[in-house]
Design a protein around this motif. Structure first.
Motif, PDB file in Angstrom:
ATOM      1  N   PRO A   1     121.451 -31.999 -17.883  1.00 36.70           N
ATOM      2  CA  PRO A   1     122.149 -33.095 -17.209  1.00 36.70           C
ATOM      3  C   PRO A   1     122.882 -32.662 -15.944  1.00 36.70           C
ATOM      4  CG  PRO A   1     123.241 -32.523 -19.279  1.00 36.70           C
ATOM      5  CD  PRO A   1     121.944 -31.792 -19.255  1.00 36.70           C
ATOM      6  N   ILE A   2     123.254 -31.393 -15.874  1.00 33.56           N
ATOM      7  CA  ILE A   2     123.849 -30.891 -14.631  1.00 33.56           C
ATOM      8  C   ILE A   2     122.805 -30.954 -13.510  1.00 33.56           C
ATOM      9  CG2 ILE A   2     124.924 -28.867 -13.536  1.00 33.56           C
ATOM     10  CD1 ILE A   2     125.991 -28.088 -16.297  1.00 33.56           C
ATOM     11  N   GLY A   3     121.528 -31.039 -13.914  1.00 32.13           N
ATOM     12  CA  GLY A   3     120.453 -31.203 -12.928  1.00 32.13           C
ATOM     13  C   GLY A   3     120.613 -32.453 -12.086  1.00 32.13           C
ATOM     14  N   TYR A   4     121.233 -33.504 -12.638  1.00 34.72           N
ATOM     15  CA  TYR A   4     121.509 -34.691 -11.826  1.00 34.72           C
ATOM     16  C   TYR A   4     122.447 -34.347 -10.671  1.00 34.72           C
ATOM     17  CZ  TYR A   4     119.907 -37.229 -16.043  1.00 34.72           C
ATOM     18  OH  TYR A   4     119.188 -37.697 -17.112  1.00 34.72           O
ATOM     19  N   ILE A   5     123.442 -33.494 -10.961  1.00 33.62           N
ATOM     20  CA  ILE A   5     124.416 -33.106  -9.936  1.00 33.62           C
ATOM     21  C   ILE A   5     123.757 -32.213  -8.893  1.00 33.62           C
ATOM     22  CG2 ILE A   5     126.618 -31.951  -9.509  1.00 33.62           C
ATOM     23  CD1 ILE A   5     127.355 -32.580 -12.437  1.00 33.62           C
ATOM     24  N   SER A   6     123.019 -31.190  -9.342  1.00 31.34           N
ATOM     25  CA  SER A   6     122.400 -30.261  -8.389  1.00 31.34           C
ATOM     26  C   SER A   6     121.346 -30.963  -7.542  1.00 31.34           C
ATOM     27  CB  SER A   6     121.788 -29.069  -9.129  1.00 31.34           C
ATOM     28  OG  SER A   6     120.777 -29.483 -10.028  1.00 31.34           O
ATOM     29  N   ALA A   7     120.617 -31.943  -8.120  1.00 30.66           N
ATOM     30  CA  ALA A   7     119.629 -32.689  -7.340  1.00 30.66           C
ATOM     31  C   ALA A   7     120.305 -33.502  -6.243  1.00 30.66           C
ATOM     32  CB  ALA A   7     118.814 -33.603  -8.252  1.00 30.66           C
ATOM     33  N   THR A   8     121.454 -34.094  -6.571  1.00 28.45           N
ATOM     34  CA  THR A   8     122.191 -34.857  -5.561  1.00 28.45           C
ATOM     35  C   THR A   8     122.707 -33.927  -4.470  1.00 28.45           C
ATOM     36  OG1 THR A   8     122.929 -36.252  -7.405  1.00 28.45           O
ATOM     37  CG2 THR A   8     123.911 -36.684  -5.251  1.00 28.45           C
ATOM     38  N   LYS A   9     123.137 -32.726  -4.857  1.00 28.36           N
ATOM     39  CA  LYS A   9     123.547 -31.719  -3.868  1.00 28.36           C
ATOM     40  C   LYS A   9     122.393 -31.377  -2.931  1.00 28.36           C
ATOM     41  CE  LYS A   9     127.208 -28.981  -6.090  1.00 28.36           C
ATOM     42  NZ  LYS A   9     127.570 -27.619  -6.546  1.00 28.36           N
ATOM     43  N   GLU A  10     121.213 -31.219  -3.522  1.00 34.27           N
ATOM     44  CA  GLU A  10     120.024 -30.891  -2.722  1.00 34.27           C
ATOM     45  C   GLU A  10     119.657 -32.039  -1.788  1.00 34.27           C
ATOM     46  OE1 GLU A  10     115.340 -29.611  -3.483  1.00 34.27           O
ATOM     47  OE2 GLU A  10     116.786 -29.541  -5.140  1.00 34.27           O
ATOM     48  N   LEU A  11     119.921 -33.269  -2.234  1.00 31.02           N
ATOM     49  CA  LEU A  11     119.542 -34.453  -1.458  1.00 31.02           C
ATOM     50  C   LEU A  11     120.449 -34.684  -0.262  1.00 31.02           C
ATOM     51  CD1 LEU A  11     117.891 -37.128  -1.151  1.00 31.02           C
ATOM     52  CD2 LEU A  11     119.564 -38.168  -2.730  1.00 31.02           C
ATOM     53  N   THR A  12     121.753 -34.554  -0.461  1.00 38.73           N
ATOM     54  CA  THR A  12     122.682 -34.948   0.601  1.00 38.73           C
ATOM     55  C   THR A  12     123.934 -34.074   0.609  1.00 38.73           C
ATOM     56  OG1 THR A  12     124.139 -36.732   1.375  1.00 38.73           O
ATOM     57  CG2 THR A  12     123.604 -36.722  -0.968  1.00 38.73           C
ATOM     58  N   PRO A  13     124.444 -33.732   1.797  1.00 37.72           N
ATOM     59  CA  PRO A  13     125.716 -32.996   1.871  1.00 37.72           C
ATOM     60  C   PRO A  13     126.896 -33.837   1.391  1.00 37.72           C
ATOM     61  CG  PRO A  13     124.969 -33.641   4.063  1.00 37.72           C
ATOM     62  CD  PRO A  13     123.842 -33.938   3.126  1.00 37.72           C
ATOM     63  N   ASP A  14     126.689 -35.160   1.311  1.00 35.07           N
ATOM     64  CA  ASP A  14     127.744 -36.061   0.838  1.00 35.07           C
ATOM     65  C   ASP A  14     127.675 -36.275  -0.672  1.00 35.07           C
ATOM     66  OD1 ASP A  14     128.581 -36.440   3.497  1.00 35.07           O
ATOM     67  OD2 ASP A  14     127.093 -38.026   3.783  1.00 35.07           O
ATOM     68  N   TRP A  15     127.105 -35.319  -1.388  1.00 32.20           N
ATOM     69  CA  TRP A  15     126.893 -35.481  -2.829  1.00 32.20           C
ATOM     70  C   TRP A  15     128.185 -35.807  -3.575  1.00 32.20           C
ATOM     71  CZ3 TRP A  15     129.283 -32.599  -6.577  1.00 32.20           C
ATOM     72  CH2 TRP A  15     129.955 -31.453  -6.145  1.00 32.20           C
ATOM     73  N   ALA A  16     129.295 -35.226  -3.124  1.00 33.43           N
ATOM     74  CA  ALA A  16     130.562 -35.416  -3.838  1.00 33.43           C
ATOM     75  C   ALA A  16     131.031 -36.869  -3.789  1.00 33.43           C
ATOM     76  CB  ALA A  16     131.635 -34.485  -3.280  1.00 33.43           C
ATOM     77  N   ASP A  17     130.624 -37.606  -2.736  1.00 30.22           N
ATOM     78  CA  ASP A  17     130.989 -39.027  -2.680  1.00 30.22           C
ATOM     79  C   ASP A  17     130.416 -39.767  -3.882  1.00 30.22           C
ATOM     80  OD1 ASP A  17     132.237 -38.506  -0.318  1.00 30.22           O
ATOM     81  OD2 ASP A  17     130.761 -39.514   0.954  1.00 30.22           O
ATOM     82  N   TYR A  18     129.211 -39.382  -4.300  1.00 30.83           N
ATOM     83  CA  TYR A  18     128.525 -40.079  -5.387  1.00 30.83           C
ATOM     84  C   TYR A  18     128.967 -39.591  -6.764  1.00 30.83           C
ATOM     85  CZ  TYR A  18     125.654 -41.736  -1.580  1.00 30.83           C
ATOM     86  OH  TYR A  18     125.245 -42.326  -0.413  1.00 30.83           O
ATOM     87  N   TRP A  19     129.465 -38.378  -6.842  1.00 33.74           N
ATOM     88  CA  TRP A  19     129.823 -37.812  -8.144  1.00 33.74           C
ATOM     89  C   TRP A  19     131.327 -37.773  -8.415  1.00 33.74           C
ATOM     90  CZ3 TRP A  19     127.221 -37.136 -12.418  1.00 33.74           C
ATOM     91  CH2 TRP A  19     125.825 -37.057 -12.373  1.00 33.74           C
ATOM     92  N   CYS A  20     132.109 -37.877  -7.361  1.00 37.99           N
ATOM     93  CA  CYS A  20     133.544 -37.628  -7.545  1.00 37.99           C
ATOM     94  C   CYS A  20     134.446 -38.780  -7.131  1.00 37.99           C
ATOM     95  CB  CYS A  20     133.952 -36.366  -6.781  1.00 37.99           C
ATOM     96  SG  CYS A  20     132.973 -34.903  -7.228  1.00 37.99           S
ATOM     97  N   LYS A  21     133.935 -39.787  -6.457  1.00 39.93           N
ATOM     98  CA  LYS A  21     134.770 -40.902  -6.027  1.00 39.93           C
ATOM     99  C   LYS A  21     134.717 -42.023  -7.060  1.00 39.93           C
ATOM    100  CE  LYS A  21     134.902 -40.109  -1.049  1.00 39.93           C
ATOM    101  NZ  LYS A  21     134.708 -40.691   0.299  1.00 39.93           N
TER     102      LYS A  21
END
Length: 701
Positions: free
Chosen positions: A261-281
């Motif tokens: 499931p951490i793969g969802y986070i790492s994939a979003t990191k790979e997709l966009t530098p703004d990954w934290a907006d989607y995971w942390c806001k």
């Protein structure tokens, strides 16, 4: 859509140890894609995340069986799976890999954060160990005799012959699949997450805060929480996976259900530098689409991990589906009882939307459901061809015939109650479809779309513009036209224009409404109307002004084509022919060998592949069937003694091998022009046929 500024939609990471089948599509990937396409149409800020799960025991088992490395396995299947999804229009923003360096770093950092915060328990336990290979053995690496059915190839977690769940301790004569050595128990240390510490929080967050979740999801979670949670190991002994990032952890990797499931986070990191907006806001809506076998991991374990780590949003919903069976039986990849997506694409090119439609219309949203090829055919022919395709085609044909292929204007002064009621249905459909999609009731939403198409057909049938056009034609030709006179021509034309104008606007709405479900069909409708994709934005749904008056349309094209019985028969045959049967408890003795012959004797036989096109019982002969076999150059009548083994209707479309140069012989007054080759297996007759469908008349040599 709630007070969210962005959406993060995930679909379960498929194991990269085999292709994907239609049960996978129906379970989570198609529902997720429908929802994402709807969100994009609403211009929402949305990211659609998936990737292949490339660690865990199934990967290493596959590699061992094929005598290749685990990396070879995941490289091959990652491509097959990704290509299958793309061909079916599953529109991920990224299809990542858990073997990627960015994932290894992300998962290791996640583990270290929890470790440094003192959130793990270190425990020693005894686990099975291979003394020859000097490795710990997962349950699947231990093989022995099943105590239930006697299968001597049962695994340490399950017997694949009888389906019984097992533990290695229950196996008779257990041995290592790696070396055949008898496994021994040996102490090993692992890091456990004490899930019981998060039980009070989970009950408040999940059981109190998410009573709106689907009953199957909520019920399973409540059952787990009511039973009480226990500490669960987050590491494993293995050499394949993400190494535990600690100095005293040689030969240990992260447990795949910690890593995946951490793969969802790492994939979003790979997709966009703004990954934290989607995971942390906090104004992000996170939705996990999964199958029911993953509910506990996504609703209890992963949320507990996110909570323990801190700083991440939690899922707002987990709309898990149940399982899709095939022809009344559970899907079994080991038995090859499945309809594989890559095979479907090959067999039904350019018909992706037919499968998308059928899988959504029969989706196992609240209980297990069944896919049958007959239902697939019926839904295509009766619903797509006869309803949606029929409405679009009639609208296009009549517009070209009665309005010169251009969008006629709406004569508001001539609009009657039926016209006004039809126009009002557009907006009502938008509201009902939207409500169903927001509630993850995709079957219901699709039914509303098809109901709009059905209402279009009913409206056109009621208005009968072709009858009005015939009246105008007769008046102009000086022929009788009922009560109509030349003075009525403008009013008659206005009624024709109104009907087809409304039908064209309805057709444009159907393009918008079908797009989440059947994107390829939606774009075909746009092509016919000569409108750009921008029309598919959700704000345009319900409008009666989507196509401009006077605009020229393209020539009519059929959206769907009828699927014939022989096509379906071939698929059913393919499914059964590919079934891997369990090993027999005791091998049956082979038939005794016949006298030796020379090659010239064999060469005298003319063996040809044929297709059975007719089958019927022979009167007053219980054992005989009369068959009509197509061998390419001609059709042969063959009388065969197989009536006790086959229902005539079931064998139409089957390919067989025919001895084509056997002298004709009369049986029950019928001249039999050949003999069909059969094999006998424990008293059961089986057709001898080619492994793949070939042209009738192909020679066998």
């Amino acid at each position: 859509m709630g007070n969210f500024n962005r959406y993060l939609i995930t679909a379960a990471l498929p194991y990269a140890n085999g292709p994907v089948h239609i049960g996978h599509l129906a379970g989570c990937y198609l529902p997720a894609d429908i929802y994402v396409r709807y969100l994009r149409a609403k211009k929402a800020d949305v990211k659609f995340i998936c990737g292949s799960d490339e660690h865990g025991v199934p990967i290493t088992i596959k590699a061992m069986k094929e005598n290749v490395t685990p990396q070879d396995v995941v490289d091959r299947y990652h491509k097959i799976i990704g290509d299958s999804f793309a061909a079916m229009g599953i529109s991920f923003d990224i299809f990542a890999r858990t073997s990627a360096p960015i994932h290894h770093t992300t998962a290791s950092d996640f583990f270290l954060k929890m470790y440094n915060d003192g959130l793990f328990e270190e425990k020693e336990s005894e686990q099975y160990f291979d003394p020859e290979k000097q490795v710990f053995l997962a349950d699947r690496y231990i093989v022995g005799t099943c105590p239930k059915c006697g299968n001597d190839k049962a695994y340490g977690d399950q017997c694949e012959r009888c389906g019984t769940s097992l533990s290695p301790d229950e196996l008779i004569n257990p041995h290592s699949a790696l070396s055949n050595a008898v496994p021994v128990k040996k102490a090993t240390k692992h890091w456990y997450m004490p899930l019981q510490n998060y039980e009070p929080w989970l009950k408040e967050w999940l059981l109190e805060g998410h009573k709106d979740w689907k009953n199957n999801v909520y019920g399973q979670c409540k059952s787990w929480l009511d039973a009480g949670l226990q500490s669960r190991a987050m590491t494993r002994d293995s050499n394949w996976g993400i190494k535990v990032p600690l100095p005293d952890a040689e030969g240990k990797v992260l447990y795949v259900w910690f890593d995946a499931p951490i793969g969802y986070i790492s994939a979003t990191k790979e997709l966009t530098p703004d990954w934290a907006d989607y995971w942390c806001k906090e104004d992000t809506k996170l939705v996990h689409f999964i199958g029911k076998d993953n509910i506990v991991f996504h609703c209890i374990i992963f949320p507990a991990m996110l909570k323990a780590h801190g700083g991440f949003v939690l899922p707002e919903n987990v709309p898990a589906n149940e399982f899709l069976n095939i022809e009344g039986e559970k899907v079994s990849t080991s038995r090859n009882w499945a309809v594989w997506v890559h095979d479907y694409i090959k067999d039904f090119p350019d018909q992706q939307d037919v499968l998308r439609y059928v899988l959504c219309a029969t989706a196992p949203e609240t209980k297990d459901n069944d896919f049958t090829w007959k239902d697939f055919q019926t839904r295509n022919n009766s619903e797509l061809v006869a309803n949606l395709g029929n409405f679009v085609n009639r609208t296009m044909v009549l517009t070209h015939k009665l309005c010169g292929g251009k969008v006629p204007r709406l004569h508001e002064e001539a609009a009657d109650d039926t016209d006004k009621e039809m126009l009002a249905v557009f907006q009502a459909t938008k509201e009902s479809v939207e409500a169903s999609l927001e509630a993850y009731r995709f079957r219901e939403a699709l039914a509303e779309v098809m109901e709009l198409s059905s209402k279009g057909n009913q409206y056109m049938q009621k208005k009968e513009p072709w009858i009005l056009a015939k009246a105008i034609e007769n008046i102009k030709a000086g022929k009788p036209a009922g009560d109509y006179t030349e003075a009525d021509i403008p009013a008659l034309q206005a009624k024709i224009d109104n009907c087809l104008h409304i039908c064209l606007q309805l057709m444009a709405n159907l393009a918008i409404f079908t797009h989440p479900f059947m994107p390829f069909t939606s774009r075909k409708i746009c092509h016919l109307l000569k409108v750009v994709d921008r029309m598919l934005e959700w704000e345009n749904a319900g409008s009666a002004k989507l196509v401009s008056v006077g605009y020229s349309l393209r020539e009519p094209e059929l959206l769907f084509k009828k699927i014939e019985d022989d096509t379906i028969a071939a698929q059913v045959e393919k499914l059964h022919a590919g079934l891997v049967k369990p090993a027999a408890a005791a091998a049956q003795p082979a038939a005794p060998a016949k006298a030796e012959i020379q090659y010239d004797d064999f060469a005298k036989l003319d063996l040809r592949v044929g297709t059975i096109i007719q089958a019927e019982k022979v009167e007053k002969a219980d054992k005989l069937l009369k068959l009509l076999v197509d061998i390419g150059t001609e059709q042969r009548t063959v009388v065969s003694g197989i009536a006790m083994h086959f229902n005539p209707a079931d064998i139409i479309g089957k390919q067989v091998t025919l001895v084509a140069n056997l002298a004709p012989r009369k049986m029950r007054g019928i001249e039999s022009q050949g003999m069909i080759l059969m094999a006998e297996d424990n008293g059961k007759l089986v057709f001898v046929n080619p492994a793949e469908t070939v042209a009738p008349g192909s020679g066998v040599s």
